[in-house]
Design a protein around this motif. Structure first.
Motif, PDB file in Angstrom:
ATOM      1  N   THR A   7      45.470  30.412  84.262  1.00 29.68           N
ATOM      2  CA  THR A   7      46.107  30.179  82.735  1.00 29.68           C
ATOM      3  C   THR A   7      47.304  30.694  83.335  1.00 29.68           C
ATOM      4  OG1 THR A   7      45.391  32.439  82.309  1.00 29.68           O
ATOM      5  CG2 THR A   7      44.479  30.746  80.941  1.00 29.68           C
ATOM      6  N   LEU A  10      49.466  27.189  84.141  1.00 29.93           N
ATOM      7  CA  LEU A  10      49.644  26.178  83.913  1.00 29.93           C
ATOM      8  C   LEU A  10      50.747  27.170  82.364  1.00 29.93           C
ATOM      9  CD1 LEU A  10      46.551  25.057  81.213  1.00 29.93           C
ATOM     10  CD2 LEU A  10      48.016  24.011  83.491  1.00 29.93           C
ATOM     11  N   HIS A  21      52.935  31.409  79.229  1.00 30.52           N
ATOM     12  CA  HIS A  21      51.454  30.745  79.554  1.00 30.52           C
ATOM     13  C   HIS A  21      51.089  30.512  78.088  1.00 30.52           C
ATOM     14  CE1 HIS A  21      52.227  31.227  83.701  1.00 30.52           C
ATOM     15  NE2 HIS A  21      53.017  32.333  83.313  1.00 30.52           N
ATOM     16  N   VAL A  27      43.248  26.954  76.735  1.00 32.93           N
ATOM     17  CA  VAL A  27      42.505  26.711  78.001  1.00 32.93           C
ATOM     18  C   VAL A  27      41.269  26.479  78.074  1.00 32.93           C
ATOM     19  CG1 VAL A  27      42.402  26.987  80.556  1.00 32.93           C
ATOM     20  CG2 VAL A  27      44.961  28.128  79.813  1.00 32.93           C
TER      21      VAL A  27
END
Length: 45
Positions: A7, A10, A21, A27
């Motif tokens: 996380t 990303l 994020h 996720v």
């Protein structure tokens, strides 16, 4: 690699949360959907 590490790496590139994020739950959902998609492609292809 842990879920928290993923996380952190990303970044959302579109939409109202652009630049943020994703949450760990997001996720996990993305990974599950990816697995389901690749499994479906393997069984049909």
């Amino acid at each position: 690699m842990s879920l928290r590490d993923i996380t952190k790496r990303l970044v959302i590139t579109t939409g109202t949360k652009k630049g943020q994020h994703p949450s760990p739950a997001t996720v996990m959902r993305m990974l599950r959907e990816h697995d389901e998609h690749t499994t479906a492609m393997e069984t049909t292809g």
